[in-house]
Design an enzyme around this catalytic site. Structure first.
Site, PDB file in Angstrom:
ATOM      1  N   ARG A 150       0.819  -1.226   0.000  1.00 43.32           N
ATOM      2  CA  ARG A 150       0.000   0.000   0.000  1.00 43.32           C
ATOM      3  C   ARG A 150       0.845   1.266   0.000  1.00 43.32           C
ATOM      4  O   ARG A 150       0.353   2.344  -0.241  1.00 43.32           O
ATOM      5  CB  ARG A 150      -0.856   0.021   1.265  1.00 43.32           C
ATOM      6  CG  ARG A 150      -2.089  -0.820   1.145  1.00 43.32           C
ATOM      7  CD  ARG A 150      -2.950  -0.631   2.351  1.00 43.32           C
ATOM      8  NE  ARG A 150      -2.155  -0.817   3.582  1.00 43.32           N
ATOM      9  CZ  ARG A 150      -2.671  -0.895   4.802  1.00 43.32           C
ATOM     10  NH1 ARG A 150      -3.960  -0.792   4.971  1.00 43.32           N
ATOM     11  NH2 ARG A 150      -1.910  -1.072   5.862  1.00 43.32           N
TER      12      ARG A 150
ATOM     13  N   LYS B 142       0.836 -19.917   7.906  1.00 41.20           N
ATOM     14  CA  LYS B 142       0.132 -20.132   9.162  1.00 41.20           C
ATOM     15  C   LYS B 142       0.040 -18.803   9.924  1.00 41.20           C
ATOM     16  O   LYS B 142       0.881 -17.942   9.661  1.00 41.20           O
ATOM     17  CB  LYS B 142       0.843 -21.191   9.988  1.00 41.20           C
ATOM     18  CG  LYS B 142       2.114 -20.672  10.661  1.00 41.20           C
ATOM     19  CD  LYS B 142       2.503 -21.577  11.793  1.00 41.20           C
ATOM     20  CE  LYS B 142       3.677 -21.048  12.527  1.00 41.20           C
ATOM     21  NZ  LYS B 142       3.538 -19.883  13.325  1.00 41.20           N
TER      22      LYS B 142
ATOM     23  N   HIS C 181       7.122 -23.598   7.387  1.00 42.97           N
ATOM     24  CA  HIS C 181       8.539 -23.540   6.984  1.00 42.97           C
ATOM     25  C   HIS C 181       9.367 -24.698   7.546  1.00 42.97           C
ATOM     26  O   HIS C 181      10.431 -25.016   7.019  1.00 42.97           O
ATOM     27  CB  HIS C 181       9.167 -22.171   7.309  1.00 42.97           C
ATOM     28  CG  HIS C 181       9.578 -21.992   8.729  1.00 42.97           C
ATOM     29  ND1 HIS C 181       8.731 -21.529   9.705  1.00 42.97           N
ATOM     30  CD2 HIS C 181      10.758 -22.216   9.359  1.00 42.97           C
ATOM     31  CE1 HIS C 181       9.363 -21.474  10.856  1.00 42.97           C
ATOM     32  NE2 HIS C 181      10.601 -21.889  10.674  1.00 42.97           N
TER      33      HIS C 181
ATOM     34  N   LYS D 224      12.901 -27.610   6.052  1.00 43.98           N
ATOM     35  CA  LYS D 224      14.196 -27.835   6.709  1.00 43.98           C
ATOM     36  C   LYS D 224      14.791 -29.172   6.278  1.00 43.98           C
ATOM     37  O   LYS D 224      14.079 -30.165   6.163  1.00 43.98           O
ATOM     38  CB  LYS D 224      14.025 -27.814   8.239  1.00 43.98           C
ATOM     39  CG  LYS D 224      13.733 -26.423   8.796  1.00 43.98           C
ATOM     40  CD  LYS D 224      13.564 -26.500  10.307  1.00 43.98           C
ATOM     41  CE  LYS D 224      13.077 -25.195  10.882  1.00 43.98           C
ATOM     42  NZ  LYS D 224      14.118 -24.219  11.148  1.00 43.98           N
TER      43      LYS D 224
ATOM     44  N   GLU E   4      13.311 -22.189  22.493  1.00 43.89           N
ATOM     45  CA  GLU E   4      13.956 -20.981  21.976  1.00 43.89           C
ATOM     46  C   GLU E   4      14.416 -20.111  23.139  1.00 43.89           C
ATOM     47  O   GLU E   4      13.719 -20.020  24.152  1.00 43.89           O
ATOM     48  CB  GLU E   4      12.967 -20.158  21.153  1.00 43.89           C
ATOM     49  CG  GLU E   4      12.452 -20.855  19.918  1.00 43.89           C
ATOM     50  CD  GLU E   4      11.476 -19.961  19.161  1.00 43.89           C
ATOM     51  OE1 GLU E   4      11.934 -19.189  18.316  1.00 43.89           O
ATOM     52  OE2 GLU E   4      10.275 -20.039  19.440  1.00 43.89           O
TER      53      GLU E   4
ATOM     54  N   ASP F 155       0.928 -21.343  17.965  1.00 45.98           N
ATOM     55  CA  ASP F 155       2.065 -20.866  17.166  1.00 45.98           C
ATOM     56  C   ASP F 155       2.997 -22.005  16.756  1.00 45.98           C
ATOM     57  O   ASP F 155       3.479 -22.043  15.634  1.00 45.98           O
ATOM     58  CB  ASP F 155       2.837 -19.824  17.992  1.00 45.98           C
ATOM     59  CG  ASP F 155       4.001 -19.208  17.229  1.00 45.98           C
ATOM     60  OD1 ASP F 155       3.813 -18.894  16.036  1.00 45.98           O
ATOM     61  OD2 ASP F 155       5.095 -19.041  17.817  1.00 45.98           O
TER      62      ASP F 155
ATOM     63  N   HIS G 283       4.097 -26.618  13.414  1.00 48.75           N
ATOM     64  CA  HIS G 283       5.383 -27.298  13.209  1.00 48.75           C
ATOM     65  C   HIS G 283       5.468 -28.653  13.933  1.00 48.75           C
ATOM     66  O   HIS G 283       5.875 -29.663  13.364  1.00 48.75           O
ATOM     67  CB  HIS G 283       6.530 -26.413  13.692  1.00 48.75           C
ATOM     68  CG  HIS G 283       6.489 -25.024  13.150  1.00 48.75           C
ATOM     69  ND1 HIS G 283       6.155 -24.744  11.848  1.00 48.75           N
ATOM     70  CD2 HIS G 283       6.739 -23.820  13.718  1.00 48.75           C
ATOM     71  CE1 HIS G 283       6.212 -23.438  11.642  1.00 48.75           C
ATOM     72  NE2 HIS G 283       6.557 -22.853  12.767  1.00 48.75           N
TER      73      HIS G 283
ATOM     74  N   LYS H 286       9.233 -20.202  24.666  1.00 46.32           N
ATOM     75  CA  LYS H 286      10.132 -19.068  24.436  1.00 46.32           C
ATOM     76  C   LYS H 286      10.854 -18.732  25.731  1.00 46.32           C
ATOM     77  O   LYS H 286      10.415 -19.093  26.818  1.00 46.32           O
ATOM     78  CB  LYS H 286       9.326 -17.867  23.951  1.00 46.32           C
ATOM     79  CG  LYS H 286       8.710 -18.111  22.574  1.00 46.32           C
ATOM     80  CD  LYS H 286       8.417 -16.836  21.827  1.00 46.32           C
ATOM     81  CE  LYS H 286       7.802 -17.115  20.469  1.00 46.32           C
ATOM     82  NZ  LYS H 286       8.766 -17.558  19.452  1.00 46.32           N
TER      83      LYS H 286
HETATM   84  C1  BG6 Z   1       7.521 -19.493  13.654  1.00 41.34           C
HETATM   85  C2  BG6 Z   1       6.881 -19.002  14.926  1.00 41.34           C
HETATM   86  O1  BG6 Z   1       6.571 -20.148  12.865  1.00 41.34           O
HETATM   87  O2  BG6 Z   1       8.576 -20.384  13.976  1.00 41.34           O
HETATM   88  C3  BG6 Z   1       7.907 -18.322  15.804  1.00 41.34           C
HETATM   89  O3  BG6 Z   1       5.848 -18.077  14.611  1.00 41.34           O
HETATM   90  C4  BG6 Z   1       9.088 -19.231  16.047  1.00 41.34           C
HETATM   91  O4  BG6 Z   1       7.348 -17.920  17.043  1.00 41.34           O
HETATM   92  C5  BG6 Z   1       9.619 -19.795  14.729  1.00 41.34           C
HETATM   93  O5  BG6 Z   1      10.106 -18.467  16.677  1.00 41.34           O
HETATM   94  C6  BG6 Z   1      10.665 -20.863  14.972  1.00 41.34           C
HETATM   95  O6  BG6 Z   1      11.228 -21.228  13.753  1.00 41.34           O
HETATM   96  P1  BG6 Z   1      12.715 -21.788  13.660  1.00 41.34           P
HETATM   97  O7  BG6 Z   1      12.912 -22.103  12.218  1.00 41.34           O
HETATM   98  O8  BG6 Z   1      13.606 -20.686  14.159  1.00 41.34           O
HETATM   99  O9  BG6 Z   1      12.749 -22.981  14.554  1.00 41.34           O
END
Ligand code: BG6
Length: 485
Positions: A48, A144, A174, A178, A212, A231, A236, A332
């Site tokens: 935009r 997602k 994603h 990997k 993380e 999340d 994942h 986290k």
């Molecule tokens: C994302 C989440 O999909 O994956 C994040 O929204 C998370 O909160 C991330 O930190 C982790 O991905 P990776 O590849 O760093 O393990």
């Protein structure tokens, strides 16, 4: 009729000024440029903002260097920049009609947008004629979260299916890009020794961790009200469950693969409301030596009950896995960055008597995604020396060459998208089954609040209550290459 490939497809990035596009998508595209994998791809940045093309390029370059940490060589950048055009537009009919005029032939539309805009964008593109495959293939990519619970996910799929064919939809997770995740199936099904013992007769339990050290990182707008269960576990981690638990394929076929993943998810024993307390634990980080409390993060409600840690125990009710629990957890601000799938085998049936030095422990197969993309197998062997005794060894195959960064997984997925390789994307029913498993937990968690845990720790104490006797969560401060117990 769907087209399969063309020399000069166009990738339209809707939401080109957003964080997702700048942090992940453009760096991934630039990475592919460095690897000379983009062929004749044209890239349209759609946003935009009142930008000139040059301003758009400057913002993209800044994301590549400052957010993704890549270096930009002049000649590679020149090649990349030539592909990129900027189209100013909103998600309205008139702007989509103008976008239509810039598209010739094959095109993919990447919705790098807030999820509540997916239906509007998908419909708007279709109404402008951009989903019609008369002049080339048309694909729609969405990220997602696919809904926030089962009902909203079903609603989203319905709304997408009114204008787009399932074959045109590419739902990205994603993790499926990997290296080590893609390796799970290959390692399982290309090795004679493994598959016969990958079942409840030999496997004691499976443990999947995604820990993380990072906290919210300014993402309150997205994360508040979403939390770790939606999340990470819904997406994942549930994908990892499906890949580890599914039955072998008779051939490499997209539909078959998704059928098998769905079958594995459908076999998860549904949680009754009364099971939630026994099988699910949530936590929220408090303050610690390495960070502020979640409740003090900018943008977070003072009385927020969003969980930053979630753990779950699942049972799979089928012949292969009956009696082998799968433990999942993600959080986290934990003690380390560690993501892995650990398959813990049962003890050998018989301990050789007559020698106290023989102390076999169960073997362990670990697919590690972070910090080292690797496959590890814990075995027992004779300890060198004059005494006959056992020691634990870790057989270790390193995939460190392949980058563990999220933007690297996007490279793989973008290439798959352009080549119509759909196996690493999610089918609508996979998404719905993952929500179906978690819905009872989310309903129960709409009341009460998470247990607080110290920032930089292993997470809330409550996680240990999920474990059956003899099982243990991996200590997050241990050597990242898993050692034997
Ligand atoms: C994302 C989440 O999909 O994956 C994040 O929204 C998370 O909160 C991330 O930190 C982790 O991905 P990776 O590849 O760093 O393990």
């Amino acid at each position: 009729m769907a087209h399969t490939g063309s020399m000069n497809p166009t990738l339209v990035v809707l939401g080109a000024s957003g964080d997702m596009a700048r942090r992940l998508l453009f760096p991934a595209l630039f990475g592919l440029e460095q690897q000379k994998r983009l062929g004749g791809l044209r890239i349209v940045a759609y946003a935009r903002r009142d930008w000139t093309r040059q301003q758009c390029l400057d913002i993209i370059a800044e994301g590549i260097t400052d957010l993704a940490g890549l270096e930009i060589a002049k000649s590679t950048w020149a090649r990349f920049a030539r592909r990129v055009s900027f189209v100013k537009g909103d998600l309205i009919a008139e702007d989509f009609r103008q976008l239509h005029e810039c598209i010739e032939g094959d095109a993919a539309f990447y919705l790098a947008l807030p999820p509540d805009l997916f239906p509007t964008a998908a419909k708007g593109l279709a109404e402008a004629g951009l989903s019609s495959e008369t002049k080339g293939w048309r694909r729609l990519v969405i990220e997602k979260p696919f809904g926030v619970d089962l009902d909203s996910a079903v609603g989203l799929n319905k709304s997408l299916h009114t204008d787009w064919d399932e074959q045109q939809l590419f739902r990205i997770d994603h993790y499926l890009g990997k290296e080590t995740v893609q390796n799970i199936l290959v390692f399982r099904f290309a090795n004679r020794f493994l598959e016969p013992v990958l079942n409840c007769n030999h496997v004691d339990y499976i443990q999947i961790t995604a820990a993380e050290t990072l906290g919210l990182e300014g993402r309150a707008g997205y994360y508040e009200g979403i939390g770790a269960m939606r999340d990470m576990l819904q997406s994942h981690l549930m994908q990892l469950v499906a890949l580890v638990a599914m039955e072998p394929l008779a051939k490499w076929d997209n539909d078959l693969l998704h059928d098998h993943k769905v079958e594995a998810l459908r076999s998860v024993r549904p949680l009754r409301p009364a099971d939630v307390k026994k099988q699910a634990v949530r936590g929220q980080y408090g303050a610690g030596s390495d960070g502020v409390a979640y409740l003090d993060e900018p943008g977070v409600e003072k009385n927020s009950t969003t969980e930053t840690f979630a753990a779950l125990k699942l049972h799979i009710d089928n012949w292969r896995w009956a009696g082998t629990p799968i433990y999942l957890r993600s959080g986290k601000r934990l003690a380390s960055n560690l993501t892995e799938v650990a398959i813990h085998f049962r003890q050998p049936p018989f301990h050789l008597p007559g020698n106290d030095g023989f102390v076999p422990t169960g073997n362990r197969l670990v697919f590690q995604l972070r910090p080292h993309e690797s496959i590890n197998l814990a075995v027992e062997a004779r300890a060198p020396g004059f005494t006959m005794r056992t020691e634990s060894l870790m057989l270790h195959a390193d995939y460190e060459e392949s980058s563990t960064s999220a933007s690297a997984s996007y490279r793989q997925l973008i290439l798959d998208l352009l080549e119509n390789e759909r196996t690493a994307f999610l089918r609508f029913d996979e998404v719905e089954w993952a929500w179906r498993i978690l819905d009872p937990v989310l309903k129960a968690w709409s009341k009460g609040k998470p247990e607080s845990y110290e920032s930089g720790s292993d997470g809330p104490e409550g996680q240990h209550s999920l474990l059956q006797s003899g099982h243990r969560w991996r200590d997050l401060t241990e050597d990242p290459l898993p050692k034997h117990d």
